[in-house]
Scaffold this motif. Structure first.
Motif, PDB file in Angstrom:
ATOM      1  N   UNK A  14      48.021  58.644  48.215  1.00  0.00           N
ATOM      2  CA  UNK A  14      47.034  57.753  47.596  1.00  0.00           C
ATOM      3  C   UNK A  14      46.556  56.690  48.572  1.00  0.00           C
ATOM      4  N   UNK A  15      47.472  56.197  49.385  1.00  0.00           N
ATOM      5  CA  UNK A  15      47.099  55.188  50.387  1.00  0.00           C
ATOM      6  C   UNK A  15      46.113  55.781  51.385  1.00  0.00           C
ATOM      7  N   UNK A  16      46.366  57.004  51.800  1.00  0.00           N
ATOM      8  CA  UNK A  16      45.476  57.657  52.763  1.00  0.00           C
ATOM      9  C   UNK A  16      44.100  57.915  52.157  1.00  0.00           C
ATOM     10  N   UNK A  17      44.063  58.273  50.879  1.00  0.00           N
ATOM     11  CA  UNK A  17      42.776  58.449  50.205  1.00  0.00           C
ATOM     12  C   UNK A  17      41.986  57.146  50.196  1.00  0.00           C
ATOM     13  N   UNK A  18      42.677  56.048  49.881  1.00  0.00           N
ATOM     14  CA  UNK A  18      42.012  54.744  49.836  1.00  0.00           C
ATOM     15  C   UNK A  18      41.538  54.327  51.231  1.00  0.00           C
ATOM     16  N   UNK A  19      42.371  54.567  52.241  1.00  0.00           N
ATOM     17  CA  UNK A  19      41.971  54.223  53.603  1.00  0.00           C
ATOM     18  C   UNK A  19      40.732  55.014  54.035  1.00  0.00           C
ATOM     19  N   UNK A  20      40.719  56.286  53.700  1.00  0.00           N
ATOM     20  CA  UNK A  20      39.582  57.112  54.092  1.00  0.00           C
ATOM     21  C   UNK A  20      38.301  56.604  53.443  1.00  0.00           C
ATOM     22  N   UNK A  21      38.377  56.306  52.148  1.00  0.00           N
ATOM     23  CA  UNK A  21      37.188  55.839  51.435  1.00  0.00           C
ATOM     24  C   UNK A  21      36.696  54.499  51.970  1.00  0.00           C
ATOM     25  N   UNK A  22      37.615  53.571  52.161  1.00  0.00           N
ATOM     26  CA  UNK A  22      37.225  52.223  52.573  1.00  0.00           C
ATOM     27  C   UNK A  22      36.878  52.142  54.062  1.00  0.00           C
ATOM     28  N   UNK A  23      37.753  52.673  54.901  1.00  0.00           N
ATOM     29  CA  UNK A  23      37.567  52.471  56.342  1.00  0.00           C
ATOM     30  C   UNK A  23      36.449  53.322  56.916  1.00  0.00           C
ATOM     31  N   UNK A  24      36.196  54.468  56.323  1.00  0.00           N
ATOM     32  CA  UNK A  24      35.062  55.266  56.776  1.00  0.00           C
ATOM     33  C   UNK A  24      33.755  54.519  56.525  1.00  0.00           C
ATOM     34  N   UNK A  25      33.654  53.902  55.350  1.00  0.00           N
ATOM     35  CA  UNK A  25      32.475  53.108  55.032  1.00  0.00           C
ATOM     36  C   UNK A  25      32.396  51.874  55.921  1.00  0.00           C
ATOM     37  N   UNK A  26      33.516  51.232  56.149  1.00  0.00           N
ATOM     38  CA  UNK A  26      33.527  50.037  56.999  1.00  0.00           C
ATOM     39  C   UNK A  26      33.073  50.361  58.423  1.00  0.00           C
TER      40      UNK A  26
END
Length: 235
Positions: free
Chosen positions: A98-110
């Protein structure tokens, strides 16, 4: 009736093997790079099965404390076998996807936003983080703090207060995922290269390339032994 007198949990046999190995490393003054005795010898000396010894070695390998060289034995990666409690490892294993999913969603956009909004000052901070990471990797360190510094610089360069707040909310599990990744053998150098690609895309003002580079990086963060680990002790 009070549940204060509930049955006591018995430590798994391979957890006892880990404790014995930690004491052995200390008593023999072993250091990083030294080889542990063969599994068969350990099993005989400890009076346990080779399965229990193998499970202990795998648990230590998952934590980045030893390296198993197929056909070549097991070698220490640290001067001490300060293993985590099993429950801590299991809990982190459970939440890591779940942490990796959140990182992918947020950091890719960032990363994409950083490519379009970064200032000269932002680029200086990204470059400084990269330079610090390069020095740390060359010294043979995991570069955990330097990795965090780089991602913080990219987040700042995106100039999105709300996304930055979201990142701050999950900073602790992100830190866990970072450490988990960087203690994989060879990962710090690989991570450094990926960060260089992210920085290059941000510097060139290419949001699509920045997003792809960040996605590739976060995806590789998830390639850790912890997620492949089978926790059933069998004994």
């Amino acid at each position: 009736m009070s549940d204060s007198l509930r049955p006591l949990a018995r430590p798994r046999l391979y957890e006892q093997v880990v404790a014995s190995l930690r004491e052995y490393v200390q008593a023999e003054r072993l250091k990083a790079g030294d080889r542990l005795p063969p599994e068969r010898d350990l099993a005989d000396r400890l009076g346990v099965s080779r399965t229990s010894v193998r499970q202990a070695i795998v648990a230590l390998e998952v934590q980045g404390l030893v390296e198993v060289r197929h056909g070549g034995g097991t070698y220490l990666l640290r001067d001490r076998l300060d293993a985590e409690p099993l429950e801590v490892m299991i809990d982190r294993r459970r939440r890591l996807p779940d942490v990796l999913d959140a990182r992918d969603a947020l950091e890719t956009k960032l990363a994409a936003l950083a490519a379009t909004r970064r200032t000269d000052n932002d680029l200086e901070k990204i470059d400084a983080a990269l330079a610090a990471m390069t020095d740390a990797v060359q010294r043979g360190e995991l570069a955990v703090a330097e990795d965090q510094r780089f991602h913080a610089a990219v987040t700042a360069a995106a100039h999105s207060a709300l996304l930055a707040d979201f990142m701050a909310e999950i900073s602790q599990p992100i830190a866990e995922s970072r450490t988990e990744s960087l203690r994989q053998p060879g990962r710090p150098a690989q991570s450094l290269h990926q960060h260089q690609l992210i920085a290059e895309a941000v510097r060139s003002g290419d949001p699509e390339a920045a997003a792809r580079a960040m996605h590739t990086h976060v995806d590789s963060v998830g390639h850790v032994k912890l997620l492949e680990w089978e926790t059933n002790s069998g004994e």
